[in-house]
Design a protein around this motif. Structure first.
Motif, PDB file in Angstrom:
ATOM      1  N   ASN A  30       7.941  12.341  32.865  1.00  0.00           N
ATOM      2  CA  ASN A  30       9.260  11.807  32.518  1.00  0.00           C
ATOM      3  C   ASN A  30       9.667  12.250  31.114  1.00  0.00           C
ATOM      4  O   ASN A  30       8.920  12.949  30.419  1.00  0.00           O
ATOM      5  CB  ASN A  30       9.296  10.287  32.648  1.00  0.00           C
ATOM      6  N   LYS A  31      10.861  11.845  30.693  1.00  0.00           N
ATOM      7  CA  LYS A  31      11.430  12.294  29.428  1.00  0.00           C
ATOM      8  C   LYS A  31      10.534  11.909  28.248  1.00  0.00           C
ATOM      9  O   LYS A  31      10.290  12.731  27.353  1.00  0.00           O
ATOM     10  CB  LYS A  31      12.822  11.689  29.249  1.00  0.00           C
ATOM     11  N   GLU A  32      10.055  10.681  28.225  1.00  0.00           N
ATOM     12  CA  GLU A  32       9.214  10.229  27.118  1.00  0.00           C
ATOM     13  C   GLU A  32       7.909  11.015  27.059  1.00  0.00           C
ATOM     14  O   GLU A  32       7.412  11.338  25.966  1.00  0.00           O
ATOM     15  CB  GLU A  32       8.924   8.726  27.251  1.00  0.00           C
ATOM     16  N   GLU A  33       7.364  11.344  28.219  1.00  0.00           N
ATOM     17  CA  GLU A  33       6.114  12.100  28.258  1.00  0.00           C
ATOM     18  C   GLU A  33       6.340  13.549  27.841  1.00  0.00           C
ATOM     19  O   GLU A  33       5.462  14.149  27.194  1.00  0.00           O
ATOM     20  CB  GLU A  33       5.504  11.995  29.657  1.00  0.00           C
ATOM     21  N   ILE A  34       7.483  14.119  28.206  1.00  0.00           N
ATOM     22  CA  ILE A  34       7.823  15.464  27.718  1.00  0.00           C
ATOM     23  C   ILE A  34       7.889  15.449  26.201  1.00  0.00           C
ATOM     24  O   ILE A  34       7.360  16.346  25.513  1.00  0.00           O
ATOM     25  CB  ILE A  34       9.167  15.948  28.306  1.00  0.00           C
ATOM     26  N   GLU A  35       8.553  14.446  25.648  1.00  0.00           N
ATOM     27  CA  GLU A  35       8.686  14.352  24.191  1.00  0.00           C
ATOM     28  C   GLU A  35       7.322  14.205  23.527  1.00  0.00           C
ATOM     29  O   GLU A  35       7.070  14.792  22.461  1.00  0.00           O
ATOM     30  CB  GLU A  35       9.590  13.169  23.836  1.00  0.00           C
ATOM     31  N   LEU A  36       6.417  13.440  24.155  1.00  0.00           N
ATOM     32  CA  LEU A  36       5.063  13.299  23.620  1.00  0.00           C
ATOM     33  C   LEU A  36       4.333  14.638  23.652  1.00  0.00           C
ATOM     34  O   LEU A  36       3.657  15.019  22.679  1.00  0.00           O
ATOM     35  CB  LEU A  36       4.290  12.253  24.426  1.00  0.00           C
ATOM     36  N   MET A  37       4.463  15.376  24.741  1.00  0.00           N
ATOM     37  CA  MET A  37       3.819  16.682  24.861  1.00  0.00           C
ATOM     38  C   MET A  37       4.330  17.636  23.785  1.00  0.00           C
ATOM     39  O   MET A  37       3.541  18.339  23.132  1.00  0.00           O
ATOM     40  CB  MET A  37       4.070  17.266  26.250  1.00  0.00           C
ATOM     41  N   ILE A  38       5.637  17.649  23.570  1.00  0.00           N
ATOM     42  CA  ILE A  38       6.233  18.533  22.563  1.00  0.00           C
ATOM     43  C   ILE A  38       5.768  18.127  21.170  1.00  0.00           C
ATOM     44  O   ILE A  38       5.459  18.994  20.323  1.00  0.00           O
ATOM     45  CB  ILE A  38       7.776  18.493  22.659  1.00  0.00           C
TER      46      ILE A  38
END
Length: 437
Positions: free
Chosen positions: A415-423
């Protein structure tokens, strides 16, 4: 010493002594043991024997599309195993899960691909495709059509035929006796493909094989015209076109199959990985209706090709449940949306970093190219991978053919929050290495 440390120490020693790891540095395994010993997975995260939680930015091997810990898939496997764990598909024997899955694949595959030969994985799928292509031309009375052309920087597996087709030279150099009649054209130039065909002679060429997006070779994305031109060239020279969708299939690129982006269809399509999201070993080749009709009409004896686990009932049942999750949860559309956010994140990192030279993605399949400063010895991408793992992010590096690239393929359920964490974790890892050099 607490129980966790004792268990890890025991497992490390046993691993070093008894487990020869695939695609791993043997000396590193012997000197340091396994980097992680995973015991649990949930969603996009894995947990190791020490309780450390890491974000799986690679879907393990590009394949855990629906994410880790999906009980529905374990339930599907258990129910099928309780009824019929295994039965042979030789001698025209069959089973319901294999029939249902072959039917479903015919519904979702591009063009008129309609008939599936099942294997245990991607390497077997590719070997099968080459073998069937050559057999097809024998039946058509053109046995001289036996050469297979693939692309440079391609990866098609590690069985003998698929190793020989792989366009990454180090994989071919691993052995000193490759299968004959494999050739390689430039990975992004159809003019070079045409020239290779002309030089070798179209009357000698059975098939051209290509990944819609090159995976292990560095996530190289062709132009919008490339595969349309490939289709025309193969038709012009009477050559079969095989797509290797082992990585790109089942939503990875934001479409059901990677080739769907280009509006054309192959004559054969290899698949594996995402068909079960790695919960069971399964692969296969889907043949066009025209090829299957020719095989039926021209064959006079037994199809002397098959694997013990072709059409494995449990694996096919898991694949059906997995495809149902992909469709019901809208994971293909999510791959497209989250892939765009991932690419935005890569672009932001590029703007913040002096060593990131280029970024690209198609769906949830992306790459970050590193421009290693001249005074630095050796590529930086592997060092960034190591640093990222310390922070809690799994990714991979590609250093073949002079590349210095990070590659990513997180689960389609991200999800969006997990993408942001990965980045954020990737940015920290790159910044730390950049600062150190």
């Amino acid at each position: 010493m607490n129980e966790r440390l004792m268990l890890r120490q025991e497992l490390m020693e046993l691993d070093q002594k008894h487990f020869l790891h695939p695609t791993s540095p043997i000396q590193q395994q012997q000197d340091f043991g396994p980097a992680f010993i995973f015991t649990k997975g949930e969603g996009i995260f894995l947990e190791d024997v020490n309780g450390k939680r890491v974000l799986d930015g690679m879907s393990s091997l590009w394949n855990v599309n629906v994410g880790h810990g999906r009980r529905e898939l374990g339930q599907a496997a258990m129910e099928q195993m309780n009824k019929l764990a295994f039965s042979s598909s030789f001698a025209t024997f069959s089973n319901e899960p294999a029939i249902r899955l072959a039917t479903k694949l015919a519904e979702v595959a591009p063009g008129n691909l309609s008939t599936t030969f099942f294997t245990s994985g991607g390497s077997e799928a590719n070997d099968t495709a080459y073998k069937l292509a050559r057999h097809y031309w024998i039946l058509r009375g053109m046995p001289e059509k036996k050469k297979i052309i693939s692309r440079k920087r391609s990866y098609h597996g590690v069985a003998m035929g698929s190793t020989s087709a792989t366009g990454l030279k180090p994989f071919r150099d691993f052995t000193n006796s490759l299968a004959p009649d494999f050739y390689y054209s430039d990975n992004l130039s159809t003019e070079d493909l045409r020239q290779t065909i002309e030089v070798e002679g179209p009357e000698t060429i059975a098939a051209f094989v290509a990944e819609p997006v090159q995976g292990a070779g560095g996530v190289h994305i062709a132009s919008d015209e490339y595969f349309r031109d490939v289709r025309e060239i193969c038709d012009e020279y009477n050559i079969l076109w095989i797509t290797d969708e082992v990585i790109t299939g089942f939503g990875r690129t934001g479409e059901y199959f990677g080739v769907d982006h280009y509006g054309v269809a192959p004559d054969m399509m290899c698949f594996a990985k995402g068909v079960t999201s790695g919960y069971a070993q399964l692969g296969g080749v889907i043949l066009s209706e025209a090829i299957f009709e020719d095989l039926k009409e021209l064959s006079t004896g037994t199809l002397l090709h098959g694997y013990t686990y072709s059409g494995h009932p449990m694996a096919c049942a898991v694949a059906l449940a997995n495809i149902e999750i992909i469709e019901n949860e809208g994971l293909i559309e999510n791959s497209k949306r989250m892939g765009a956010k991932m690419l935005d994140g890569f672009s932001w990192i590029q703007g913040e970093s002096s060593i990131v030279s280029h970024v690209r993605a198609l769906g949830l399949m992306g790459a970050v190219e590193i421009n290693t400063p001249q005074h630095v010895k050796g590529p930086l991408a592997p060092r960034i991978v190591t640093e990222a793992s310390k922070i809690g992010l799994i990714c991979r590096s590609v250093v073949f053919d002079g590349q210095d690239t990070l590659v990513f393929a997180p689960p389609l359920c991200i999800n969006k929050e997990e993408i942001e964490l990965m980045i954020e974790m990737l940015h920290h890892a790159i910044f730390r290495i950049e600062r150190s050099v």
